[in-house]
Design an enzyme around this catalytic site. Sequence first.
Site, mmCIF file in Angstrom:
data_model
loop_
_atom_site.group_PDB
_atom_site.id
_atom_site.type_symbol
_atom_site.label_atom_id
_atom_site.label_comp_id
_atom_site.label_asym_id
_atom_site.label_seq_id
_atom_site.Cartn_x
_atom_site.Cartn_y
_atom_site.Cartn_z
ATOM 1 C CG ASP A 155 -0.222 -0.090 2.533
ATOM 2 O OD1 ASP A 155 1.014 -0.310 2.522
ATOM 3 O OD2 ASP A 155 -0.871 0.054 3.574
ATOM 4 C CG HIS A 163 21.426 3.211 -19.636
ATOM 5 N ND1 HIS A 163 20.418 2.979 -20.547
ATOM 6 C CD2 HIS A 163 21.948 4.414 -19.964
ATOM 7 C CE1 HIS A 163 20.344 3.994 -21.397
ATOM 8 N NE2 HIS A 163 21.263 4.877 -21.058
ATOM 9 C CG ASP A 198 24.972 10.130 -16.942
ATOM 10 O OD1 ASP A 198 24.289 11.123 -16.635
ATOM 11 O OD2 ASP A 198 24.940 9.605 -18.073
ATOM 12 C CG ASP A 250 21.924 14.026 -18.749
ATOM 13 O OD1 ASP A 250 22.703 13.398 -18.022
ATOM 14 O OD2 ASP A 250 21.469 13.558 -19.813
ATOM 15 C CG HIS A 281 26.559 7.004 -26.266
ATOM 16 N ND1 HIS A 281 26.805 8.363 -26.320
ATOM 17 C CD2 HIS A 281 27.481 6.502 -25.395
ATOM 18 C CE1 HIS A 281 27.818 8.662 -25.524
ATOM 19 N NE2 HIS A 281 28.246 7.555 -24.954
ATOM 20 C CG HIS A 324 19.793 13.210 -24.720
ATOM 21 N ND1 HIS A 324 19.186 13.968 -23.736
ATOM 22 C CD2 HIS A 324 20.786 12.523 -24.090
ATOM 23 C CE1 HIS A 324 19.769 13.729 -22.566
ATOM 24 N NE2 HIS A 324 20.738 12.872 -22.751
ATOM 25 C CG HIS A 370 16.835 10.371 -22.937
ATOM 26 N ND1 HIS A 370 16.857 9.199 -22.233
ATOM 27 C CD2 HIS A 370 18.124 10.746 -23.064
ATOM 28 C CE1 HIS A 370 18.109 8.875 -21.957
ATOM 29 N NE2 HIS A 370 18.901 9.797 -22.454
ATOM 30 C CD GLU A 378 24.880 12.062 -23.542
ATOM 31 O OE1 GLU A 378 25.183 11.079 -22.840
ATOM 32 O OE2 GLU A 378 23.736 12.533 -23.598
ATOM 33 C CE1 TYR A 418 30.974 5.152 -21.817
ATOM 34 C CE2 TYR A 418 30.693 5.279 -24.207
ATOM 35 C CZ TYR A 418 30.474 5.800 -22.944
ATOM 36 O OH TYR A 418 29.775 6.962 -22.800
ATOM 37 N NE ARG A 462 27.658 9.154 -20.339
ATOM 38 C CZ ARG A 462 27.609 7.905 -19.845
ATOM 39 N NH1 ARG A 462 28.250 6.926 -20.479
ATOM 40 N NH2 ARG A 462 26.952 7.636 -18.742
ATOM 41 C CD GLU A 512 25.127 13.887 -20.292
ATOM 42 O OE1 GLU A 512 24.024 13.933 -20.887
ATOM 43 O OE2 GLU A 512 25.405 13.036 -19.423
#
Length: 441
Positions: free
Chosen positions: A39, A239, A256, A267, A346, A350, A357, A380, A384, A402, A404
């Site tokens: 609940d 991710h 990130d 971001d 990637h 974006h 996104h 970004e 990798y 990365r 960004e």
Amino acid sequence: MNLSKEIYRERRQRLMNNLGLKNGIAVLRSGELATRNNDCEYEFRPHSSFFYLTGFKEPSAVVFILPSGESHMAVLPKDPEREQWDGFRYGITGAMQDFGMDQAVELDELDDLALELLDGTDQVALLMDDELLRDQVLNWRDQLAAKARQGAVAPAGLVDVSDTLHEMRLIKDMGEIEIMERAAHISVQAHIAAMQAVKPGMREFELEAELNYIFMKNGARVPAYNNIVASGSNACVLHYIKNDEKIEDGDLILIDAGGELGCYASDITRTFPANGKFSEPQAQLYQLVLDAYHEALTHMQVGKPYEDFHNAAVKVLTTGLVELGLLKGSVEELIESKAYREFYMHNTGHWLGLDVHDCGRYKINGDSRPFEAGMVVTLEPGLYVNPDNENVDAKWRGIGIRIEDDILIREDGPYVLTQGLAKEIHEIEALMASKALMASH
């Protein structure tokens, strides 16, 4: 960080003008509470497009917008007993006074309101991917059709409002930019705190706690998305959100993370060494990503095609991978065959806004759309190197990087909303050393 009700009223009017429906009506809903377990429910966050048009944050609300911009909303009723348990509700008076609705009714009158407003309407505009609302609208249409002998006229069809509304959301106004810059500033401070708090031997979630503390302390009560705190080879998982492994001496850490303020996202990604000093292979790959960042930024200009900054980053990265020996062959052929995607899989950015996104088309009539002032986009680039990649020298394996930032497109050139956060190698090492120096005293 709230916008005025006049801004939301203007957006509703502009939506209907852009749709061009002379005898149509737009319908959107805020969404429902979601159960976490048993609940217990997740904290509610309204659908971004509904919020964009209303500023209203309560669940279960439905708004109807007429061609004139006149707006009607069904909302949860004032209920002292439920408010004792669940908190304040605006009710119908608040919906009109605080949010500029022309009329409001309690939620149990939703069907009556819908049948009244839709009777005689030619078309109903809605987000067609909202299956629950689509079914509800079709039910209202069927009810009206069943009353045709009594003179009711059911809508002839449904129109998808998505493209029109998404294009509106793509260009940010000054109020939105102010909120997004504040969200960016909060997130910059969170990343600085994490860089200065890290120590080998910590768990990734301990760094995540530093981020969330700064977010919440400054009013960004929730992250804009699941925080990524990835140490060592975890950074090669794009991710990665487990955030539960031990940080080892010599690891790079990729964070990130961005806070959400007033429903608007920030971001940011930064990659830094756990012990405060890049190794030579780490520094070489990091500098390559940074060079790609700087080159791509020069292409983020009003009038330039969106795809240009990605292509610029890819060229720098591919050239560098050849020079470092991770790829072999002609740079042009490697780009043409997309061989670089083994290390960079990637896109370079974006749209950013109410969604991390964010919505908006990337192509117009099949061509990459030109940048316009008021767009906000991430920048970004990354690299990798899979830890199991035996085709490259062992010194590169398991390195994930990365960088960004959030970029506002302006007439005078790109503006970095997330400015003030170290990204040059010497800046990062100096920032981390300054904390270590203070701790030693």
